[in-house]
Design a protein around this motif. Structure first.
Motif, PDB file in Angstrom:
ATOM      1  N   ALA A  88       0.809  -1.224   0.000  1.00 35.57           N
ATOM      2  CA  ALA A  88       0.000   0.000   0.000  1.00 35.57           C
ATOM      3  C   ALA A  88       0.838   1.268   0.000  1.00 35.57           C
ATOM      4  O   ALA A  88       0.291   2.370  -0.156  1.00 35.57           O
ATOM      5  CB  ALA A  88      -0.936   0.001   1.201  1.00 35.57           C
ATOM      6  N   ALA A  89       2.130   1.142   0.164  1.00 36.40           N
ATOM      7  CA  ALA A  89       2.986   2.332   0.267  1.00 36.40           C
ATOM      8  C   ALA A  89       2.995   3.113  -1.044  1.00 36.40           C
ATOM      9  O   ALA A  89       3.241   2.549  -2.115  1.00 36.40           O
ATOM     10  CB  ALA A  89       4.406   1.921   0.636  1.00 36.40           C
ATOM     11  N   GLY A  90       2.698   4.390  -0.956  1.00 40.42           N
ATOM     12  CA  GLY A  90       2.748   5.260  -2.120  1.00 40.42           C
ATOM     13  C   GLY A  90       1.577   5.144  -3.070  1.00 40.42           C
ATOM     14  O   GLY A  90       1.580   5.789  -4.122  1.00 40.42           O
ATOM     15  N   VAL A  91       0.561   4.365  -2.732  1.00 40.85           N
ATOM     16  CA  VAL A  91      -0.627   4.238  -3.588  1.00 40.85           C
ATOM     17  C   VAL A  91      -1.619   5.325  -3.180  1.00 40.85           C
ATOM     18  O   VAL A  91      -2.183   5.287  -2.089  1.00 40.85           O
ATOM     19  CB  VAL A  91      -1.270   2.840  -3.462  1.00 40.85           C
ATOM     20  CG1 VAL A  91      -2.508   2.752  -4.356  1.00 40.85           C
ATOM     21  CG2 VAL A  91      -0.271   1.753  -3.833  1.00 40.85           C
ATOM     22  N   GLU A  92      -1.822   6.293  -4.036  1.00 39.45           N
ATOM     23  CA  GLU A  92      -2.589   7.483  -3.677  1.00 39.45           C
ATOM     24  C   GLU A  92      -4.036   7.175  -3.310  1.00 39.45           C
ATOM     25  O   GLU A  92      -4.636   7.880  -2.492  1.00 39.45           O
ATOM     26  CB  GLU A  92      -2.550   8.494  -4.823  1.00 39.45           C
ATOM     27  CG  GLU A  92      -1.168   9.110  -5.045  1.00 39.45           C
ATOM     28  CD  GLU A  92      -1.198  10.209  -6.088  1.00 39.45           C
ATOM     29  OE1 GLU A  92      -2.311  10.555  -6.554  1.00 39.45           O
ATOM     30  OE2 GLU A  92      -0.124  10.723  -6.440  1.00 39.45           O
ATOM     31  N   SER A  93      -4.609   6.140  -3.893  1.00 36.56           N
ATOM     32  CA  SER A  93      -6.018   5.851  -3.624  1.00 36.56           C
ATOM     33  C   SER A  93      -6.240   5.258  -2.238  1.00 36.56           C
ATOM     34  O   SER A  93      -7.366   5.251  -1.745  1.00 36.56           O
ATOM     35  CB  SER A  93      -6.564   4.885  -4.680  1.00 36.56           C
ATOM     36  OG  SER A  93      -5.869   3.652  -4.643  1.00 36.56           O
ATOM     37  N   ALA A 174       6.710   0.862   4.799  1.00 32.48           N
ATOM     38  CA  ALA A 174       5.768   0.757   5.916  1.00 32.48           C
ATOM     39  C   ALA A 174       4.653   1.773   5.711  1.00 32.48           C
ATOM     40  O   ALA A 174       4.713   2.908   6.206  1.00 32.48           O
ATOM     41  CB  ALA A 174       6.474   0.985   7.252  1.00 32.48           C
ATOM     42  N   ALA A 175       3.623   1.372   4.979  1.00 32.62           N
ATOM     43  CA  ALA A 175       2.543   2.291   4.609  1.00 32.62           C
ATOM     44  C   ALA A 175       1.859   2.902   5.818  1.00 32.62           C
ATOM     45  O   ALA A 175       1.397   4.051   5.763  1.00 32.62           O
ATOM     46  CB  ALA A 175       1.522   1.563   3.742  1.00 32.62           C
ATOM     47  N   TRP A 176       1.780   2.157   6.928  1.00 30.68           N
ATOM     48  CA  TRP A 176       1.067   2.656   8.110  1.00 30.68           C
ATOM     49  C   TRP A 176       1.718   3.900   8.705  1.00 30.68           C
ATOM     50  O   TRP A 176       1.095   4.613   9.492  1.00 30.68           O
ATOM     51  CB  TRP A 176       0.982   1.558   9.171  1.00 30.68           C
ATOM     52  CG  TRP A 176       2.308   0.986   9.575  1.00 30.68           C
ATOM     53  CD1 TRP A 176       2.929  -0.110   9.030  1.00 30.68           C
ATOM     54  CD2 TRP A 176       3.190   1.487  10.574  1.00 30.68           C
ATOM     55  NE1 TRP A 176       4.153  -0.317   9.635  1.00 30.68           N
ATOM     56  CE2 TRP A 176       4.332   0.642  10.595  1.00 30.68           C
ATOM     57  CE3 TRP A 176       3.137   2.556  11.467  1.00 30.68           C
ATOM     58  CZ2 TRP A 176       5.409   0.843  11.469  1.00 30.68           C
ATOM     59  CZ3 TRP A 176       4.206   2.761  12.335  1.00 30.68           C
ATOM     60  CH2 TRP A 176       5.318   1.918  12.331  1.00 30.68           C
ATOM     61  N   GLN A 177       2.954   4.183   8.324  1.00 28.74           N
ATOM     62  CA  GLN A 177       3.616   5.384   8.824  1.00 28.74           C
ATOM     63  C   GLN A 177       3.043   6.654   8.198  1.00 28.74           C
ATOM     64  O   GLN A 177       3.178   7.739   8.764  1.00 28.74           O
ATOM     65  CB  GLN A 177       5.116   5.304   8.552  1.00 28.74           C
ATOM     66  CG  GLN A 177       5.830   4.204   9.332  1.00 28.74           C
ATOM     67  CD  GLN A 177       7.294   4.094   8.989  1.00 28.74           C
ATOM     68  OE1 GLN A 177       7.738   4.524   7.917  1.00 28.74           O
ATOM     69  NE2 GLN A 177       8.080   3.530   9.887  1.00 28.74           N
ATOM     70  N   ARG A 178       2.415   6.518   7.039  1.00 25.80           N
ATOM     71  CA  ARG A 178       1.912   7.691   6.325  1.00 25.80           C
ATOM     72  C   ARG A 178       0.406   7.672   6.092  1.00 25.80           C
ATOM     73  O   ARG A 178      -0.190   8.711   5.815  1.00 25.80           O
ATOM     74  CB  ARG A 178       2.619   7.821   4.962  1.00 25.80           C
ATOM     75  CG  ARG A 178       4.122   8.080   5.092  1.00 25.80           C
ATOM     76  CD  ARG A 178       4.785   8.198   3.736  1.00 25.80           C
ATOM     77  NE  ARG A 178       6.203   8.473   3.846  1.00 25.80           N
ATOM     78  CZ  ARG A 178       6.737   9.683   3.988  1.00 25.80           C
ATOM     79  NH1 ARG A 178       5.940  10.733   4.033  1.00 25.80           N
ATOM     80  NH2 ARG A 178       8.046   9.840   4.075  1.00 25.80           N
ATOM     81  N   VAL A 179      -0.201   6.514   6.190  1.00 28.93           N
ATOM     82  CA  VAL A 179      -1.631   6.375   5.921  1.00 28.93           C
ATOM     83  C   VAL A 179      -2.374   6.205   7.245  1.00 28.93           C
ATOM     84  O   VAL A 179      -1.925   5.456   8.114  1.00 28.93           O
ATOM     85  CB  VAL A 179      -1.887   5.143   5.019  1.00 28.93           C
ATOM     86  CG1 VAL A 179      -3.384   4.969   4.756  1.00 28.93           C
ATOM     87  CG2 VAL A 179      -1.123   5.276   3.705  1.00 28.93           C
ATOM     88  N   ARG A 203       1.626   1.229  17.204  1.00 29.10           N
ATOM     89  CA  ARG A 203       2.085   1.900  15.991  1.00 29.10           C
ATOM     90  C   ARG A 203       0.922   2.455  15.165  1.00 29.10           C
ATOM     91  O   ARG A 203       1.145   3.238  14.243  1.00 29.10           O
ATOM     92  CB  ARG A 203       2.904   0.931  15.141  1.00 29.10           C
ATOM     93  CG  ARG A 203       4.232   0.524  15.771  1.00 29.10           C
ATOM     94  CD  ARG A 203       4.980  -0.502  14.933  1.00 29.10           C
ATOM     95  NE  ARG A 203       6.319  -0.731  15.475  1.00 29.10           N
ATOM     96  CZ  ARG A 203       7.185  -1.617  15.006  1.00 29.10           C
ATOM     97  NH1 ARG A 203       6.838  -2.371  13.967  1.00 29.10           N
ATOM     98  NH2 ARG A 203       8.381  -1.768  15.550  1.00 29.10           N
ATOM     99  N   ALA A 204      -0.297   2.051  15.467  1.00 30.06           N
ATOM    100  CA  ALA A 204      -1.456   2.482  14.691  1.00 30.06           C
ATOM    101  C   ALA A 204      -1.999   3.808  15.199  1.00 30.06           C
ATOM    102  O   ALA A 204      -1.739   4.220  16.329  1.00 30.06           O
ATOM    103  CB  ALA A 204      -2.542   1.408  14.740  1.00 30.06           C
ATOM    104  N   GLY A 205      -2.798   4.461  14.348  1.00 26.82           N
ATOM    105  CA  GLY A 205      -3.375   5.734  14.747  1.00 26.82           C
ATOM    106  C   GLY A 205      -4.514   5.589  15.725  1.00 26.82           C
ATOM    107  O   GLY A 205      -4.661   6.367  16.666  1.00 26.82           O
ATOM    108  N   THR A 206      -5.361   4.575  15.522  1.00 24.21           N
ATOM    109  CA  THR A 206      -6.526   4.321  16.361  1.00 24.21           C
ATOM    110  C   THR A 206      -6.549   2.841  16.727  1.00 24.21           C
ATOM    111  O   THR A 206      -6.176   1.999  15.914  1.00 24.21           O
ATOM    112  CB  THR A 206      -7.826   4.675  15.613  1.00 24.21           C
ATOM    113  OG1 THR A 206      -7.773   6.043  15.202  1.00 24.21           O
ATOM    114  CG2 THR A 206      -9.045   4.458  16.489  1.00 24.21           C
ATOM    115  N   VAL A 207      -6.983   2.545  17.941  1.00 27.32           N
ATOM    116  CA  VAL A 207      -7.064   1.154  18.394  1.00 27.32           C
ATOM    117  C   VAL A 207      -8.488   0.859  18.852  1.00 27.32           C
ATOM    118  O   VAL A 207      -9.084   1.637  19.607  1.00 27.32           O
ATOM    119  CB  VAL A 207      -6.080   0.872  19.553  1.00 27.32           C
ATOM    120  CG1 VAL A 207      -6.175  -0.588  19.986  1.00 27.32           C
ATOM    121  CG2 VAL A 207      -4.652   1.226  19.135  1.00 27.32           C
TER     122      VAL A 207
END
Length: 231
Positions: A88-93, A174-179, A203-207
């Motif tokens: 998923a890294a760098g996939v704009e959608s 690591a897509a989760w760092q930006r998404v 490491r996630a934004g919401t749990v």
């Protein structure tokens, strides 16, 4: 929007594992897909020594993500979080990651970095063929104890031997760092202990916690559906 599901280790036929949640999404007009993972022997090349590994899984999922421009939620389960991190890294959608009892690797980490140095007791590793799989006799009690009789009866037909090489292959992104991300802790999971899930979830934004076993998308599909953001 659409949803791309990424299944976990040692299974095949992702559309079956996700079918209950996918059906509820379809009722709301949300399409979904569950790409096949080559390392689980789901393509023309068999799993095993010299067979497909993490790179091939990443390519398969990334192809599915790039096959459309609508806002996309990626829902990854267990080992699927390793695949999704890079795919998923760098996939704009891709607008959101939902990680169910999953792993969130840093760049350079592999699945083996989340273990204790040896295979879990519910796994069977065959060094001669270079594959590993879930011991069928332990499938229900470990992973499906909160699922209904229909799921329990059919699940073994969707197990797979997977290339063991995926356990040591590091991710390159690591897509989760930006998404934006949501981690779903499965509080009654007997496969991945909830205490470990809570560590990964930092490491996630919401749990979010669900009172389920390892496969809430089969045992509590409405709860999983309702966690998915509307984009």
């Amino acid at each position: 929007m659409r949803v791309v599901f990424v299944h976990g280790a040692c299974v095949r036929d992702g559309s079956w594992w996700w079918h209950r949640t996918a059906g509820l999404l379809r009722e709301r007009g949300v399409p979904s897909t569950a790409p096949a993972l080559p390392s689980c022997g789901e393509t023309e090349l068999p799993a095993g020594t010299g067979g497909p590994g993490l790179a091939e899984d990443v390519t398969a999922v990334r192809h599915a993500l790039l096959d459309g421009e609508e806002p996309t939620v990626v829902v990854a389960h267990s080992y699927g979080g390793i695949v999704a991190a890079e795919a998923a890294a760098g996939v704009e959608s891709v607008r959101h990651l939902v990680l169910v009892s999953s792993y969130l690797p840093e760049v350079g980490q592999s699945l083996s970095d989340f273990g204790d140095g040896g295979p879990a007791p519910f796994l069977d590793v065959d060094p001669d063929t270079g594959t590993f799989g879930v011991r069928p006799e332990l499938l229900v009690d470990t992973f499906l104890q909160d699922c209904d009789a229909e799921v329990r009866a059919r699940a073994a037909d969707h197990l797979a031997r997977q290339s063991v090489r995926v356990t040591g292959q590091p991710v390159g992104a690591a897509a989760w760092q930006r998404v934006p991300s949501t981690y779903v802790v499965c509080a009654r999971d007997r496969g991945t202990p909830p205490s470990l899930q809570r560590e990964y979830a930092r490491r996630a934004g919401t749990v979010v916690e669900l009172d389920t076993g390892h496969h809430p998308f089969l045992s509590a599909p409405a709860a999983v559906r309702d966690l998915l953001p509307s984009l």
